[in-house]
Write a protein that holds these residues in place. Structure first.
Motif, PDB file in Angstrom:
ATOM      1  N   GLU A 292       0.837  -1.184   0.000  1.00 56.98           N
ATOM      2  CA  GLU A 292       0.000   0.000   0.000  1.00 56.98           C
ATOM      3  C   GLU A 292       0.879   1.244   0.000  1.00 56.98           C
ATOM      4  N   PRO A 293       0.568   2.220  -0.845  1.00 58.38           N
ATOM      5  CA  PRO A 293       1.380   3.444  -0.874  1.00 58.38           C
ATOM      6  C   PRO A 293       1.273   4.193   0.447  1.00 58.38           C
ATOM      7  N   VAL A 294       2.427   4.634   0.921  1.00 52.35           N
ATOM      8  CA  VAL A 294       2.473   5.400   2.171  1.00 52.35           C
ATOM      9  C   VAL A 294       3.406   6.591   1.973  1.00 52.35           C
ATOM     10  N   THR A 295       3.511   7.429   2.976  1.00 52.07           N
ATOM     11  CA  THR A 295       4.441   8.549   2.882  1.00 52.07           C
ATOM     12  C   THR A 295       5.850   8.030   3.168  1.00 52.07           C
ATOM     13  N   TRP A 296       6.845   8.831   2.747  1.00 50.39           N
ATOM     14  CA  TRP A 296       8.228   8.459   3.020  1.00 50.39           C
ATOM     15  C   TRP A 296       8.466   8.355   4.528  1.00 50.39           C
ATOM     16  N   GLU A 297       7.905   9.314   5.282  1.00 52.85           N
ATOM     17  CA  GLU A 297       8.128   9.326   6.723  1.00 52.85           C
ATOM     18  C   GLU A 297       7.654   8.019   7.353  1.00 52.85           C
ATOM     19  N   HIS A 298       6.468   7.605   6.925  1.00 51.15           N
ATOM     20  CA  HIS A 298       5.904   6.378   7.472  1.00 51.15           C
ATOM     21  C   HIS A 298       6.784   5.176   7.112  1.00 51.15           C
ATOM     22  N   ALA A 299       7.139   5.090   5.871  1.00 51.38           N
ATOM     23  CA  ALA A 299       7.923   3.938   5.399  1.00 51.38           C
ATOM     24  C   ALA A 299       9.248   3.864   6.142  1.00 51.38           C
ATOM     25  N   ILE A 300       9.916   5.017   6.275  1.00 52.44           N
ATOM     26  CA  ILE A 300      11.219   5.034   6.950  1.00 52.44           C
ATOM     27  C   ILE A 300      11.054   4.642   8.409  1.00 52.44           C
ATOM     28  N   ARG A 301       9.949   5.129   9.015  1.00 55.05           N
ATOM     29  CA  ARG A 301       9.715   4.773  10.412  1.00 55.05           C
ATOM     30  C   ARG A 301       9.516   3.265  10.545  1.00 55.05           C
ATOM     31  N   VAL A 302       8.731   2.690   9.648  1.00 53.68           N
ATOM     32  CA  VAL A 302       8.477   1.239   9.694  1.00 53.68           C
ATOM     33  C   VAL A 302       9.792   0.478   9.592  1.00 53.68           C
ATOM     34  N   VAL A 303      10.601   0.868   8.612  1.00 52.83           N
ATOM     35  CA  VAL A 303      11.852   0.126   8.376  1.00 52.83           C
ATOM     36  C   VAL A 303      12.804   0.303   9.558  1.00 52.83           C
ATOM     37  N   SER A 304      13.009   1.559   9.983  1.00 48.46           N
ATOM     38  CA  SER A 304      14.013   1.752  11.028  1.00 48.46           C
ATOM     39  C   SER A 304      13.575   1.129  12.357  1.00 48.46           C
ATOM     40  N   ASN A 305      12.289   1.241  12.665  1.00 46.32           N
ATOM     41  CA  ASN A 305      11.822   0.611  13.904  1.00 46.32           C
ATOM     42  C   ASN A 305      12.030  -0.893  13.882  1.00 46.32           C
ATOM     43  N   LYS A 306      11.656  -1.498  12.758  1.00 47.60           N
ATOM     44  CA  LYS A 306      11.733  -2.966  12.657  1.00 47.60           C
ATOM     45  C   LYS A 306      13.193  -3.425  12.713  1.00 47.60           C
ATOM     46  N   LEU A 307      14.044  -2.730  11.965  1.00 45.64           N
ATOM     47  CA  LEU A 307      15.451  -3.139  11.937  1.00 45.64           C
ATOM     48  C   LEU A 307      16.077  -2.966  13.318  1.00 45.64           C
ATOM     49  N   LYS A 308      15.717  -1.869  13.984  1.00 45.18           N
ATOM     50  CA  LYS A 308      16.258  -1.609  15.316  1.00 45.18           C
ATOM     51  C   LYS A 308      15.820  -2.722  16.279  1.00 45.18           C
ATOM     52  N   GLU A 309      14.553  -3.060  16.135  1.00 45.86           N
ATOM     53  CA  GLU A 309      13.980  -4.083  17.009  1.00 45.86           C
ATOM     54  C   GLU A 309      14.713  -5.418  16.822  1.00 45.86           C
ATOM     55  N   ILE A 310      14.929  -5.777  15.557  1.00 42.63           N
ATOM     56  CA  ILE A 310      15.597  -7.056  15.287  1.00 42.63           C
ATOM     57  C   ILE A 310      17.046  -7.011  15.789  1.00 42.63           C
ATOM     58  N   ARG A 311      17.724  -5.879  15.468  1.00 40.63           N
ATOM     59  CA  ARG A 311      19.128  -5.771  15.869  1.00 40.63           C
ATOM     60  C   ARG A 311      19.272  -5.890  17.396  1.00 40.63           C
ATOM     61  N   ASP A 312      18.365  -5.234  18.118  1.00 41.50           N
ATOM     62  CA  ASP A 312      18.484  -5.178  19.570  1.00 41.50           C
ATOM     63  C   ASP A 312      17.867  -6.389  20.268  1.00 41.50           C
ATOM     64  N   SER A 313      17.187  -7.215  19.486  1.00 43.64           N
ATOM     65  CA  SER A 313      16.540  -8.379  20.096  1.00 43.64           C
ATOM     66  C   SER A 313      17.590  -9.363  20.583  1.00 43.64           C
ATOM     67  N   LYS A 314      17.348  -9.892  21.781  1.00 47.05           N
ATOM     68  CA  LYS A 314      18.333 -10.820  22.340  1.00 47.05           C
ATOM     69  C   LYS A 314      17.912 -12.271  22.111  1.00 47.05           C
ATOM     70  N   THR A 315      16.805 -12.451  21.369  1.00 45.47           N
ATOM     71  CA  THR A 315      16.349 -13.821  21.141  1.00 45.47           C
ATOM     72  C   THR A 315      17.321 -14.532  20.211  1.00 45.47           C
ATOM     73  N   GLU A 316      17.057 -15.783  20.049  1.00 51.07           N
ATOM     74  CA  GLU A 316      17.937 -16.623  19.232  1.00 51.07           C
ATOM     75  C   GLU A 316      17.985 -16.110  17.785  1.00 51.07           C
ATOM     76  N   ASN A 317      16.786 -15.748  17.312  1.00 49.29           N
ATOM     77  CA  ASN A 317      16.700 -15.260  15.933  1.00 49.29           C
ATOM     78  C   ASN A 317      16.753 -13.735  15.919  1.00 49.29           C
ATOM     79  N   GLY A 318      17.671 -13.165  16.626  1.00 56.96           N
ATOM     80  CA  GLY A 318      17.777 -11.721  16.667  1.00 56.96           C
ATOM     81  C   GLY A 318      19.215 -11.284  16.628  1.00 56.96           C
ATOM     82  N   GLY A 319      19.431  -9.988  16.850  1.00 61.88           N
ATOM     83  CA  GLY A 319      20.783  -9.444  16.777  1.00 61.88           C
ATOM     84  C   GLY A 319      21.169  -9.110  15.353  1.00 61.88           C
TER      85      GLY A 319
END
Lengths: 817, 436
Positions: A292-319
């Motif tokens: 679905e088309p979104v604004t750049w701000e929204h898209a960047i927020r989605v990507v950066s939040n998700k990547l940050k979450e995965i990077r900082d996750s301490k679970t087995e499938n994280g980091g």
């Protein structure tokens, strides 16, 4: 030839004996007008514009055929000469349609310029002009006969320059006419060189004709986005509603690495930027599972939040190590550099790679520590002897083929070809060795004297004898060579003196992608992650553990072992034949210009700018670095560089650490020798005389005649321009120069629009890792009218491709009969 | 066999075997043929060139370059094969001398070719015949075949170790190919366009080899010079213009035809005595002395004019191909100029701008002018066009078109002015107006 002294218009000039007077004068700043004379092509003496008076010679002489000798005295401007030139123009204008107001060449026309200069302003005739209708010779080339002044440049360009011989002259006298080989159509390589050579508007291109006037365009010199030769292309750009569109591609100022040359892809293959398939809005997959088309701000927020979450996750499938990053073969060096730095320092992963089309890592590994052994593309124009092993330059490296042909024609260069299938360049070859398909591996051993594998081939031994007898040799080899095969071939050549190497690969910046460290095990400059050296300090939290290769990442993603895949300008799902459904569990982000197979299954798609819509540098397959300038503009898209910086910022990274911009960005600390201080001015390499070394910055003639902003070039070249924005790719270039040993750039030359050679010899030998697995290499083998995903979306190339197929059909049928 | 008219002043050297069946090789030998070649085989190259120099023979194609000198320019040593070319592409309007040689004395051409080959050390000769001379091809080819059969051509000519081959080749119908380098292009199978000079053919010619190219009449004169000796030949002609020439007199004379006369023969005498005077007792208006490309001469200019290269040159025209065209007082000069330029417009190869466009515009302007739609400015324009073609073109064809036009405009400006103001042509009495 010894120098001789002669007099032109009262000035004493000196030039080597036998130099053409017209050339000697041009070098001395005395312009002698000419239509038919074209540097590098055979002489015609047909237009009679270059007539000059030579002392003690009864008739006016043509400067294009007069060779200078000691003591000669010439006059190039006098009432008599002016009258002769004026009369010639009057004759030309007699039958010329004078449709300058609508002519494509209007404003850039040599006939106009000459008329302006010699003032043939009055018509002497009352009779009707000879007229013929315009003809369409191919989807690319149109011929407007009445405008033709019969200078035969096109005929020679096609025949001598391209070795295609598709044009000739039909009829005679005032009915004489340029005619194509197919009678009413062209059967050729569709390079459009005839259009470029045409001094008037007789030959026009389908992409440009009747679109605009030259003075309504900005002329931007950048680098072609298609093959690995990296031709400089001048794009004519015009403002439109949603940005700026490209309306023309050419290289009319003949500057840069390719001089006169451009092929069909460089000249006509730019309409993908306006393709209706272009992505222009960020897309995020919604709850319903559709993009679905979104604004750049929204898209960047989605990507950066998700990547940050995965990077900082301490679970087995994280980091960080659970994120994979795949980069591009067509992005700039700065973007690729930033991408790997982003992966390694922000995401904290060495899972970074690109779809490798060529085994540059193995090549550089073999060349490391051996300075001046890697050939520039310019060397192919001057080398006395060339050994071409594999590859098909005419189809896949048109500029290389042009250079080899030119070298053959001008310098009688000796070309030796070893190939498993016939190629067109054999026409220029002194000897051709037909190898079996599997024969490349054994060739090195055979050249070193081992007859076991190839000794049986008929001319193999005379071939070897001739090659080994050459005092200097340029060895150019294709993608048939990988890994250990490259190493042994290079080793054979390094053992001899005066042998240089070049390795042929695909895409505009495949070499740059490898050079910039888009590898799981190699940092920028091929420095192993295991022994990162200076990078240990530069890159905080750098892991010294090599990451996954691109196919490994996809496999891991399919197995659910990778939490996220970040893909820039690349379509690995299609390239590696990955099952799209299997990647469902990973968070996939794609930055691209089209909705590729990979983008279609992504969770977030970010519309990226094409190479014609951004700035930076690219490195061709020969390691020649050139400046890319922003030409077109498309509303909604962003350059990969900006997208990455925004995402890094969104993730909370210190953007200033990622991109050294702002106050203090000027400092270029001396980390590696030679130090790049403000005063550092590298010695420019000598450049062959036929090519311009002038900084062009656009069109060198016509309305937008290149008044280069020398001040800006100088500042930029010395790193004195404050990098005011984190989105300025040149800030990354500063860092690349500082950290990548092979990228010691002659910046003045680079910023003036010329090519600067990188030196793999500077890569430190001690720290090299084992060669990459040969099976990772996926050559693209794009031909004259194909160019991967870009080619599929380029209407002009698709049309040419089907035209070529349609005209070659009757031949195939005849052969079948 | 056409009737061969003659006049007591004729000196029969080249034409001495005309009408005697010499196309037959046995008859030719009977008449003393091929003796010159034998002599040359015995004497050698240097001797031949010296004889040629002594003969004062100058190129009969039109430029009048000394033949012996031309041959001496060919380098002795050459990595590439040397060639002899016979230019039989006779196409200049008013000129039809060479065809008589091909018709009556083809073996003289072959002999001359062999001797030229011996002189320069060539093993190969090409006899290039004008394409429109269809009826001569068979004769010439048979002559060559006969010479081969007799062993006069081939690997060991006349039983010696010397090799000489000859081939007959025809053009495809282009005046331009009469230019030596265009002829070579044509012979090589390319478009008949001249080459850039230098290099000259003597150094880089056919297939890149040193080449001697001579007009057919020049070549046919060679065996005669060898037979009679260079000095004796030179004595026949005038100063620095050795021997005789086949003058072709055409136009408004009582007895048009080809006459062999000594070089330097008075033009007036040639018209009034040899050719029987102006037809029907009319007045002479003008003479074109050497083929249509040479500037026209007025009656007062020919009184004491000797027909050799130097004298005609001094008179402001050229001896050219020796084709004398006589124009009587009932001829329209404007139309004559139009006819002339029409030929050159048709024959321009189109290579260079001044000739391609210049001949075309001259023809267009003269056509309109002759039809009575000209203005005074047109006369100046025509002169301006021709002046700006002169000496500016790639090859002499442009000059060949401009020179006569200039001559007509300058010498007959009044006749041009008489065509102004929509007046019908006041001169053309017996020629239909030719509008092409």
């Amino acid at each position: 030839m010894p120098d001789v002294t002669f007099t032109v218009d009262g000035k004493k000039l000196t030039a080597p004996a036998g130099t053409l007077l017209i050339e000697a004068c041009r070098k001395a700043g005395i312009e002698i007008p000419a239509f038919c004379y074209y540097p590098g092509l055979s002489l015609q003496a047909a237009c009679r514009m270059c007539v000059v008076r030579q002392e003690k010679v009864p008739k006016l002489q043509t400067a294009c055929t007069t060779t200078v000798a000691e003591g000669q005295v010439f006059t190039t401007e006098s009432p008599e000469i002016t009258q002769a030139r004026k009369a010639t123009i009057e004759l030309l204008l007699g039958n010329h349609p004078l449709d300058c107001p609508v002519c494509d060449a209007g404003g850039e026309c040599e006939l106009q310029d000459m008329t302006f200069r010699y003032g043939a302003g009055e018509s002497l005739y009352t009779e009707a002009k000879n007229h013929r209708e315009e003809q369409k010779w191919s989807p690319a080339v149109y011929f407007d006969r009445p405008r033709c002044i019969l200078c035969y440049r096109c005929v020679r360009m096609c025949g001598e320059g391209m070795d295609v011989w598709a044009l000739g002259i039909a009829n005679r006298g005032s009915s004489a006419i340029i005619a194509p080989n197919g009678g009413d159509h062209l059967d050729c390589e569709q390079c459009g060189m005839c259009i470029d050579a045409c001094p008037v508007g007789a030959l026009t291109s389908d992409t440009y004709r009747y679109k605009t006037r030259p003075w309504e365009m900005n002329h931007v010199s950048t680098v072609c986005t298609h093959c690995g030769d990296g031709c400089k292309v001048t794009l004519g750009v015009r403002q439109v509603d949603d940005g700026a569109e490209i309306v023309r591609g050419d290289n009319r100022d003949k500057s840069g690495i390719n001089g006169d040359f451009l092929c069909a892809k460089g000249r006509f293959g730019f309409d993908f930027v306006d393709s209706k398939d272009r992505l222009t809005k960020p897309l995020v997959r919604n709850a319903a599972g559709t993009l679905e088309p979104v604004t750049w701000e929204h898209a960047i927020r989605v990507v950066s939040n998700k990547l940050k979450e995965i990077r900082d996750s301490k679970t087995e499938n994280g980091g960080g190590s659970s994120i994979g990053v795949i980069g591009s073969n067509t992005g700039t060096n700065e973007e690729n550099y930033l991408l790997q730095k982003f992966a390694r320092t922000v995401l904290g992963t060495n899972n970074i790679d690109h779809i490798r089309t060529t085994d540059y890592a193995a090549f550089v590994r073999a060349m490391a520590g051996h300075e001046h052994r890697a050939a520039s593309l310019r060397d192919t124009e001057t080398a006395k002897a060339i050994l071409l092993i594999g590859g098909n330059p005419t189809e896949e490296h048109p500029l290389l083929a042009w250079n080899i042909r030119t070298n053959f024609r001008h310098n009688t260069a000796r070309l030796y070809i070893a190939t498993d299938s016939p190629i067109k360049l054999e026409r220029q070859a002194r000897q051709t060795l037909s190898l079996p398909v599997e024969g490349y591996e054994s060739l090195t051993a055979f050249l070193s004297g081992d007859d076991s594998a190839l000794g049986e081939i008929e001319n193999a031994k005379t071939f070897r004898e001739a090659v080994n007898a050459e005092e200097s040799l340029l060895v150019i080899f294709g993608q048939e060579f990988r890994g250990a095969a490259i190493e042994s071939l290079v080793k054979w050549g390094l053992a001899k003196e005066n042998v240089k190497f070049a390795y042929l690969g695909d895409y505009a910046n495949s070499r740059g992608a490898a050079d910039m460290g888009l590898s799981p095990d190699l940092l920028p400059g091929y420095i192993p992650v295991t022994t990162p050296g200076a990078f240990a300090e530069e890159y905080p939290n750098l892991s010294t553990q090599p990451g996954m290769t691109a196919p490994e990442m996809l496999d891991a993603g399919c197995r659910g072992e990778l939490a996220a895949l970040y893909i820039v300008g690349s379509d690995p799902v299609t390239a590696y034949g990955t099952d799209p459904a299997a990647l469902k569990r990973a968070f996939v982000v794609v930055q691209d210009i089209f909705l590729t197979g990979t983008a279609a299954l992504a969770d977030v798609v970010l519309p990226a700018a094409s190479l014609y819509e951004k700035a930076g540098t690219v490195t061709n397959t020969f390691g020649d670095i050139q400046l890319v300038k922003k030409a077109a503009d498309k509303a909604g898209v962003k350059p990969d560089f900006e997208i990455l910086v925004r995402i890094a910022g969104g993730m909370g990274a210190d953007v200033k650490k990622l991109v050294p911009f702002g106050r203090g960005s000027i400092t270029v600390p001396a980390v590696t020798a030679p130090a790049l201080s403000v005063d550092f001015v590298p010695t420019p390499r000598p450049i062959p005389s036929l090519r311009g070394i002038h900084g062009d910055l656009g069109q060198s003639r016509g309305a937008h005649s290149g008044e280069a902003d020398r001040h800006a070039v100088w500042l930029a070249a010395r790193g004195l321009e404050l990098r005011l924005s984190p989105f300025d790719p040149l800030a990354a270039l500063d860092e690349i120069e500082r950290l990548v040993p092979s990228y010691k750039l002659d910046r003045l030359n680079l910023f003036a629009g010329n090519d600067v050679h990188s030196e793999p010899g500077f890569v430190p030998v001690a720290s090299l890792t084992a060669p990459t697995a040969a099976e990772l290499i996926l050559p693209a083998h794009d031909g004259l009218f194909t160019s991967g995903v870009l080619g599929d979306h380029t209407k002009a190339l698709v049309e040419l491709n089907s035209y070529q197929e349609s005209i070659s059909q009757p031949v195939a049928e005849a052969a079948a009969d | 066999m056409p009737k061969l008219t003659s006049h007591p002043d004729e000196v029969k050297i080249i034409s001495k075997r005309f009408g005697m069946g010499a196309a037959n090789i046995d008859r030719y030998i009977e008449l003393g043929g091929y003796e010159a070649t034998r002599k040359c085989l015995a004497e050698g190259s240097e001797w031949i060139i010296n004889e040629m120099k002594a003969s004062g023979l100058r190129g009969r194609g039109g430029a009048g370059f000394p033949t012996g000198l031309k041959w001496s320019f060919v380098p002795k040593q050459s990595a590439k094969p040397k060639y002899v070319l016979v230019n039989g592409d006779e196409s200049e309007p008013g000129t039809c001398k060479d065809h008589l040689i091909f018709l009556h004395d083809p073996h003289a051409i072959i002999e001359g070719t062999i001797i030229a080959g011996l002189a320069i050390g060539a093993k190969m000769g090409f006899i290039y015949l004008r394409g429109e001379y269809r009826y001569l091809i068979e004769i010439m080819e048979k002559a060559v075949a006969d010479a081969y059969a007799k062993g006069f051509l081939g690997k060991n000519i006349f039983g010696t170790e010397t090799e000489f081959q000859a081939v007959v080749q025809t053009g495809a119908g282009a005046y331009e190919v009469g230019e030596e380098s265009a002829l070579m292009e044509s012979l090589e199978g390319k478009r008949g366009v001249p080459r850039i000079k230098p290099p000259f053919p003597a150094v880089v010619g056919l297939y890149g080899g040193p080449t001697v190219i001579n007009n057919a009449e020049t070549i046919a004169s060679v065996p005669h010079i060898i037979t009679m000796g260079g000095a004796a030949y030179a004595a026949v002609g005038s100063e620095r213009n050795g021997g005789t020439r086949l003058f072709g007199i055409s136009g408004h004379v009582e007895r048009p035809g080809i006459y062999e006369l000594p070089m330097g023969y008075n033009l007036k005498k040639m018209i009034y005595e040899v050719a029987g005077g102006v037809r029907g007792g009319r007045k002479l208006k003008a003479v074109v002395p050497g083929g249509s490309s040479t500037p026209v001469l007025l009656p007062e200019e020919i009184e004491t004019l000797g027909m050799d290269f130097d004298q005609v040159g001094k008179a402001g025209s050229m001896l050219g191909s020796g084709g004398v065209v006589v124009i009587d007082d009932q001829t329209c000069i404007v139309e004559f100029a139009l006819r002339t330029i029409s030929f050159y417009q048709h024959e321009s190869c189109g290579w260079c701008i001044p000739c391609r466009e210049g001949t075309d515009w001259l023809k267009k302007s003269l056509t309109r002018f002759h039809a009575g739609f000209g203005t005074k400015k047109d006369i100046d324009n025509i002169q301006y066009l021709a002046e700006n073609m002169m000496g500016r073109t790639f090859c002499p064809l442009g000059d060949a078109a401009a020179m006569p036009t200039l001559g007509f405009v300058k010498k007959f400006r009044k006749e041009f002015e008489d065509h102004l103001d929509g007046k019908p042509c006041p001169y053309a009495k017996h020629v239909e107006v030719a509008l092409v």
